[in-house]
Design an enzyme around this catalytic site. Structure first.
Site, PDB file in Angstrom:
ATOM      1  N   HIS A 335       0.854  -1.187   0.000  1.00 36.08           N
ATOM      2  CA  HIS A 335       0.000   0.000   0.000  1.00 36.08           C
ATOM      3  C   HIS A 335       0.889   1.235   0.000  1.00 36.08           C
ATOM      4  CE1 HIS A 335      -2.871   3.047   1.499  1.00 36.08           C
ATOM      5  NE2 HIS A 335      -3.766   2.304   0.903  1.00 36.08           N
ATOM      6  N   ASP A 394      -8.013  -4.533  -0.401  1.00 35.37           N
ATOM      7  CA  ASP A 394      -8.438  -5.180  -1.645  1.00 35.37           C
ATOM      8  C   ASP A 394      -8.149  -6.673  -1.642  1.00 35.37           C
ATOM      9  OD1 ASP A 394      -9.338  -2.817  -2.998  1.00 35.37           O
ATOM     10  OD2 ASP A 394      -7.251  -2.243  -3.234  1.00 35.37           O
TER      11      ASP A 394
END
Length: 457
Positions: A335, A394
């Site tokens: 991320h 996700d």
């Protein structure tokens, strides 16, 4: 130009390939120039922290802390208006109620509602959850798109024409528009999919009317399923996913897009459509679909999910661009901000495990858990990391949606159903607090040249 001379621009012709070489030759920037001029690529420092481009009181994303006088990576935290998202989800679960609507209220107005305020707000959202007469027939059903995000953006832009006061950027009017869009995003998304599924896939077409007393998660499942049925756990898991996706700071790509476009003074529909265009990208909202497809590929090529050696070997192939889509990315891992952990992933993971048990898909969950454990180590060994790496939200959201029976085409629109709350809060904050158009600088690195007359070229 006569018919014979007309180019078919739906095809990539040899001429396009030739012209594309000109684009490649004249559009590339030498990587070393970014270092020379101290340009923060992606508006991020080398350690992944974002360049400060503005101020916000809406949410905070933290992944670093001070230890022994040094700034070091730590477990990620997410706050909405100063309140931990962990506390929000925990409280709603403890009280046995859905919390997305409360989250929307908090993001927009800055305070948690009391019971009476929440009841009134839920009723307001329910009353707004209807589209203009004939909109479904005249807009959604005509020329249905194979891409639900494009269909959603088209619907949002078209709603401008149905608004009697679309360009008024006063706060009461923008708030009215924001509440309307937050309310109808589930309808626009699900109806857009139903039209696509009918006209492109030949399946039966059914359009359910929304239930005003249902929560947003309940309405999504009600609108999508032919029999409108769903379990409490299903609506709860979807509600948790909506809470976790509702907001993520002003620096994420789609929210920053909202603020940039809003700073120009444009209308609400244009600003939200621009955010949808950003969210559609596979590096942003489209990532969960990539995760699902990657796991399909892993299941096809790994015979024993419990064999760490075999699984690790295939993950290394993915990382080395020798497998899956050859991008070199293990999707759902890593991320831009979080290092040691993404709090959203940790929260969602526990519910995905429960849902996997209900759906008898424990083996698939074990595969996800194994990749979650192995992939960060493999990436850290192969890539120079300036911060830690862990799975992001996700990683599990696509699996959750799949178990809920949501079609892959709706994964990113569901993200938008949640994030439109954050976009709306940031648009309002930008209009209230800013006043200057956002206009960062780009440094020109091309040499100056003289114009050459056409006859001399």
């Amino acid at each position: 130009m006569n018919t014979q001379e007309t180019k078919n621009f739906s095809e990539i012709t040899e001429e396009m390939y030739e012209l594309s070489e000109l684009v490649k030759d004249n559009s590339g920037i030498a990587p070393e120039l970014y270092g020379k001029y101290d340009v923060k690529r992606g508006l991020r420092d080398i350690d992944g922290s974002g360049v400060v481009a503005g101020l916000t009181s809406i949410s905070e994303v933290t992944a670093r802390c001070v230890k022994d006088g040094n700034v070091v990576p730590c477990a990620g935290r997410l706050y909405y208006r100063g309140i931990s998202v962990n506390d929000i989800t925990s409280a709603c679960l403890k009280e046995g109620r859905h919390g997305f609507e409360e989250t929307v209220y908090l993001l927009l107005f800055g305070e948690l509602p009391n019971a009476a305020q929440l009841e009134k707000f839920n009723a307001l959202l329910g009353s707004c959850r209807s589209l203009p007469p004939s909109f479904v027939r005249d807009v959604i059903m005509k020329a249905p798109s194979g891409d639900m995000m494009n269909a959603l953006a088209r619907s949002v832009l078209t709603l401008y024409s149905y608004d009697d006061n679309p360009d008024d950027t006063s706060i009461p009017n923008v708030l009215r528009q924001s509440l309307f869009l937050i309310s109808v995003f589930p309808l626009l998304s699900v109806y857009g999919y139903q039209a696509y599924d009918h006209y492109h896939n030949g399946n039966s077409l059914f359009i359910h009317s929304p239930e005003p007393k249902f929560s947003t998660s309940e309405n999504i499942l009600h609108l999508l399923r032919p029999d409108s049925s769903f379990t409490k756990l299903e609506s709860t898991v979807l509600d948790i996913a909506l809470i976790l996706h509702a907001e993520h700071g002003g620096g994420n790509n789609s929210t920053f897009t909202t603020r940039v476009v809003s700073s120009s003074g444009t209308d609400t529909y244009s600003a939200i459509a621009a955010a949808l265009g950003s969210l559609k990208g596979p590096k942003h909202g489209g990532a969960n679909i990539k995760v699902m497809r990657m796991f399909e590929d892993i299941r096809e090529h790994v015979s024993d999910y419990g064999d760490d050696e075999e699984l690790s070997a295939y993950l290394e192939k993915i990382l080395n661009k020798d497998a899956f889509d050859r991008s070199g990315l293990i999707y759902g891992v890593g991320h831009a901000v979080y290092s040691e952990s993404d709090p959203r992933a940790l929260i969602l993971r526990s519910f995905v495990e429960k849902l996997a048990a209900e759906k008898k898909r424990e083996d698939e969950f074990k595969l996800y858990a194994a990749v979650e454990r192995l992939a960060p180590k493999i990436i850290a060994e192969r890539r120079k990391m300036y911060k830690g790496v862990s799975v992001n939200v996700d990683f599990y959201s696509g699996f959750a949606y799949d178990m809920l029976g949501l079609p892959a085409e709706l994964y990113t629109p569901i993200f938008a159903v949640a994030r439109v709350a954050g976009w709306s809060a940031h648009r309002l904050e930008e209009l209230v607090s800013a006043g200057k158009i956002i206009r960062p600088a780009y440094r020109e690195v091309a040499p100056l040249r003289k114009y050459i007359p056409l006859s001399e070229r």
